[in-house]
Design an enzyme around this catalytic site. Structure first.
Site, PDB file in Angstrom:
ATOM      1  CG  ASP A 245      -0.474   0.019   2.637  1.00 38.47           C
ATOM      2  OD1 ASP A 245       0.718   0.415   2.613  1.00 38.47           O
ATOM      3  OD2 ASP A 245      -1.005   0.093   3.439  1.00 38.47           O
TER       4      ASP A 245
ATOM      5  CB  CYS B 138       0.285  -2.678   4.367  1.00 43.76           C
ATOM      6  SG  CYS B 138      -0.050  -3.874   5.910  1.00 43.76           S
TER       7      CYS B 138
ATOM      8  CB  THR C 287       1.021  -3.626  10.859  1.00 40.29           C
ATOM      9  OG1 THR C 287      -0.244  -3.963  10.318  1.00 40.29           O
ATOM     10  CG2 THR C 287       0.575  -2.293  11.504  1.00 40.29           C
TER      11      THR C 287
ATOM     12  CG  HIS D 162       6.946 -26.420  10.707  1.00 39.89           C
ATOM     13  ND1 HIS D 162       6.947 -26.510  12.035  1.00 39.89           N
ATOM     14  CD2 HIS D 162       8.143 -27.210  10.342  1.00 39.89           C
ATOM     15  CE1 HIS D 162       8.043 -27.150  12.561  1.00 39.89           C
ATOM     16  NE2 HIS D 162       8.659 -27.374  11.420  1.00 39.89           N
TER      17      HIS D 162
ATOM     18  CG  HIS E 170       5.102 -29.866   9.029  1.00 41.64           C
ATOM     19  ND1 HIS E 170       5.000 -29.439  10.390  1.00 41.64           N
ATOM     20  CD2 HIS E 170       6.547 -30.270   8.968  1.00 41.64           C
ATOM     21  CE1 HIS E 170       6.170 -29.563  11.016  1.00 41.64           C
ATOM     22  NE2 HIS E 170       7.111 -29.832  10.168  1.00 41.64           N
TER      23      HIS E 170
HETATM   24  C1  RB5 Z   1      -2.038   2.368   6.724  1.00 43.27           C
HETATM   25  O1  RB5 Z   1      -2.435   3.823   7.578  1.00 43.27           O
HETATM   26  C2  RB5 Z   1      -2.183   1.091   7.443  1.00 43.27           C
HETATM   27  O2  RB5 Z   1      -3.596   1.109   8.126  1.00 43.27           O
HETATM   28  C3  RB5 Z   1      -1.866   0.043   6.656  1.00 43.27           C
HETATM   29  O3  RB5 Z   1      -0.773   0.236   5.988  1.00 43.27           O
HETATM   30  C4  RB5 Z   1      -1.714  -1.159   7.546  1.00 43.27           C
HETATM   31  O4  RB5 Z   1      -0.793  -1.020   8.496  1.00 43.27           O
HETATM   32  C5  RB5 Z   1      -2.648  -1.998   7.875  1.00 43.27           C
HETATM   33  O5  RB5 Z   1      -2.827  -3.226   8.424  1.00 43.27           O
END
Ligand code: RB5
Length: 157
Positions: free
Chosen positions: A8, A66, A68, A99, A134
């Site tokens: 993203d 992204c 996180t 696994h 597995h």
């Molecule tokens: C974008 O602000 C953020 O929410 C996205 O990149 C991600 O971390 C969502 O899981």
């Protein structure tokens, strides 16, 4: 290996760094977007796009980034046949291939730095699925998809 990449707007720079790193190791890297860091791209759009490319056999594995790594991996895991794992260190990246037969690596650009992300990617792409004991558990994952995900379109693989 042919690898599909997606991110993203928070993770364009890290995605490009990972593509360059893996290209240097001889992998073929395909960019499924987004390409503009300044324009918001909702993570489900790209997560789905790369997941469909992996599930459909267009690429062998995927890398999704992204903020996180969570949102984009959740999106990818909605596509039948996808096993996307969010990793913040190399051990998990290695073990999820060995696994879980993970076929998409997800990372958070706001969580890991570029050099750590490269080490995580190396661990993921150097690992091999062990099969054996597995296999039955990975098959159980597919069974859950069969139970819940048989929509009008059916599974992609
Ligand atoms: C974008 O602000 C953020 O929410 C996205 O990149 C991600 O971390 C969502 O899981």
């Amino acid at each position: 290996m042919k690898i599909g990449f997606g991110c993203d707007h928070t993770a364009v720079e890290l995605k490009l760094a990972l593509m360059e790193h893996l290209r240097e190791q001889g992998h073929e890297c395909v960019d499924y977007g987004t390409k503009e860091a300044g324009v918001r791209m909702d993570y489900p759009v790209v997560g789905k796009r790369v997941a469909e490319a992996v599930a459909g056999g267009e690429v062998e594995k995927g890398v999704l980034v992204c903020g996180t790594g969570v949102g984009i991996s959740l999106s990818a895991n909605k596509v039948p046949g996808i096993r996307a794992a969010v990793c913040s260190e190399p051990y998990t990246a290695c073990m999820t291939v060995r696994h879980n037969n993970a076929n998409i690596l997800a990372m958070g650009a706001r969580v890991v730095g570029t050099e750590l992300a490269k080490m995580i990617a190396d661990a993921f792409f150097q690992a091999e699925y062990e099969g054996g004991r597995h296999e039955v558990r990975v098959k159980m994952l597919a069974d859950i998809e069969q139970e819940y995900c048989m929509g009008a379109r059916g599974p992609l693989n």
